[in-house]
Design a protein around this motif. Structure first.
Motif, mmCIF file in Angstrom:
data_model
loop_
_atom_site.group_PDB
_atom_site.id
_atom_site.type_symbol
_atom_site.label_atom_id
_atom_site.label_comp_id
_atom_site.label_asym_id
_atom_site.label_seq_id
_atom_site.Cartn_x
_atom_site.Cartn_y
_atom_site.Cartn_z
ATOM 1 N N GLY A 28 26.601 26.317 24.116
ATOM 2 C CA GLY A 28 25.768 25.418 24.903
ATOM 3 C C GLY A 28 25.510 24.053 24.306
ATOM 4 N N ILE A 29 26.483 23.535 23.555
ATOM 5 C CA ILE A 29 26.351 22.187 23.010
ATOM 6 C C ILE A 29 27.587 21.372 23.364
ATOM 7 N N SER A 30 27.482 20.061 23.219
ATOM 8 C CA SER A 30 28.614 19.184 23.537
ATOM 9 C C SER A 30 29.660 19.227 22.425
ATOM 10 N N ARG A 31 30.824 18.720 22.775
ATOM 11 C CA ARG A 31 31.920 18.627 21.803
ATOM 12 C C ARG A 31 31.512 17.764 20.608
ATOM 13 N N SER A 32 30.851 16.632 20.880
ATOM 14 C CA SER A 32 30.455 15.734 19.791
ATOM 15 C C SER A 32 29.372 16.369 18.917
ATOM 16 N N SER A 33 28.458 17.113 19.521
ATOM 17 C CA SER A 33 27.449 17.827 18.721
ATOM 18 C C SER A 33 28.118 18.845 17.811
ATOM 19 N N MET A 34 29.114 19.549 18.349
ATOM 20 C CA MET A 34 29.833 20.540 17.537
ATOM 21 C C MET A 34 30.523 19.857 16.363
ATOM 22 N N GLN A 35 31.153 18.716 16.603
ATOM 23 C CA GLN A 35 31.804 17.987 15.515
ATOM 24 C C GLN A 35 30.792 17.586 14.445
ATOM 25 N N ASN A 36 29.653 17.064 14.868
ATOM 26 C CA ASN A 36 28.624 16.657 13.912
ATOM 27 C C ASN A 36 28.114 17.839 13.099
ATOM 28 N N LYS A 37 27.965 18.970 13.725
ATOM 29 C CA LYS A 37 27.478 20.158 13.025
ATOM 30 C C LYS A 37 28.553 20.720 12.083
ATOM 31 N N MET A 38 29.786 20.736 12.541
ATOM 32 C CA MET A 38 30.877 21.246 11.693
ATOM 33 C C MET A 38 31.110 20.337 10.490
ATOM 34 N N ASN A 39 30.860 19.055 10.649
ATOM 35 C CA ASN A 39 31.033 18.105 9.549
ATOM 36 C C ASN A 39 29.816 18.007 8.643
ATOM 37 N N GLY A 40 28.771 18.752 8.976
ATOM 38 C CA GLY A 40 27.573 18.761 8.146
ATOM 39 C C GLY A 40 26.632 17.595 8.387
ATOM 40 N N GLN A 41 26.881 16.823 9.450
ATOM 41 C CA GLN A 41 26.016 15.685 9.752
ATOM 42 C C GLN A 41 24.726 16.130 10.433
ATOM 43 N N ARG A 42 24.761 17.263 11.092
ATOM 44 C CA ARG A 42 23.605 17.851 11.755
ATOM 45 C C ARG A 42 23.608 19.353 11.451
ATOM 46 N N PRO A 43 22.428 19.954 11.365
ATOM 47 C CA PRO A 43 22.393 21.396 11.094
ATOM 48 C C PRO A 43 22.561 22.217 12.376
ATOM 49 N N PHE A 44 23.124 23.403 12.226
ATOM 50 C CA PHE A 44 23.127 24.371 13.313
ATOM 51 C C PHE A 44 21.738 24.993 13.400
ATOM 52 N N THR A 45 21.291 25.287 14.605
ATOM 53 C CA THR A 45 20.038 26.028 14.769
ATOM 54 C C THR A 45 20.350 27.512 14.609
ATOM 55 N N LEU A 46 19.337 28.313 14.351
ATOM 56 C CA LEU A 46 19.556 29.752 14.215
ATOM 57 C C LEU A 46 20.120 30.351 15.509
ATOM 58 N N PRO A 47 19.617 29.985 16.688
ATOM 59 C CA PRO A 47 20.238 30.518 17.912
ATOM 60 C C PRO A 47 21.720 30.139 18.051
ATOM 61 N N GLU A 48 22.085 28.923 17.639
ATOM 62 C CA GLU A 48 23.501 28.523 17.666
ATOM 63 C C GLU A 48 24.316 29.355 16.684
ATOM 64 N N MET A 49 23.754 29.579 15.518
ATOM 65 C CA MET A 49 24.454 30.386 14.514
ATOM 66 C C MET A 49 24.679 31.813 15.023
ATOM 67 N N ARG A 50 23.663 32.377 15.650
ATOM 68 C CA ARG A 50 23.787 33.732 16.210
ATOM 69 C C ARG A 50 24.826 33.775 17.331
ATOM 70 N N ALA A 51 24.860 32.731 18.160
ATOM 71 C CA ALA A 51 25.837 32.670 19.247
ATOM 72 C C ALA A 51 27.261 32.569 18.690
ATOM 73 N N ILE A 52 27.437 31.802 17.635
ATOM 74 C CA ILE A 52 28.759 31.707 16.990
ATOM 75 C C ILE A 52 29.153 33.059 16.404
ATOM 76 N N GLN A 53 28.200 33.720 15.772
ATOM 77 C CA GLN A 53 28.469 35.051 15.217
ATOM 78 C C GLN A 53 28.873 36.015 16.333
ATOM 79 N N GLN A 54 28.211 35.922 17.474
ATOM 80 C CA GLN A 54 28.548 36.789 18.596
ATOM 81 C C GLN A 54 29.960 36.477 19.113
ATOM 82 N N ALA A 55 30.290 35.195 19.212
ATOM 83 C CA ALA A 55 31.618 34.794 19.681
ATOM 84 C C ALA A 55 32.712 35.250 18.723
#
Length: 79
Positions: free
Chosen positions: A24-51
């Protein structure tokens, strides 16, 4: 950077864009999070773990420095 997420995406033939949509995030948000520019939230982390079923949060969110990642250029990123 989170190389284990990229490895698991590659193994499953998933894209970062598809994962971004799934959590549930944009492509640019994902890039920023993967590059360490922004943190993942716990719900996002759980969703990635589920995926990426079968992976622990510790494994998926082990970080490496950009210079460590430089040697991993053989992993192509699919958008």
């Amino acid at each position: 950077m989170f190389p284990n997420i990229l490895i698991e995406l590659k193994k499953r033939r998933y894209s970062q864009q598809g994962l971004a949509k799934y959590i549930g995030i944009s492509r640019s948000s994902m890039q920023n999070k993967m590059n360490g520019q922004r943190p993942f939230t716990l719900p996002e982390m759980r969703a990635i773990q589920q995926a990426l079923d079968g992976c622990t949060l510790d494994y998926l969110f082990t970080e490496c420095e950009q210079k460590e990642w430089a040697g991993w250029s053989h992993i192509s990123l699919i958008w």
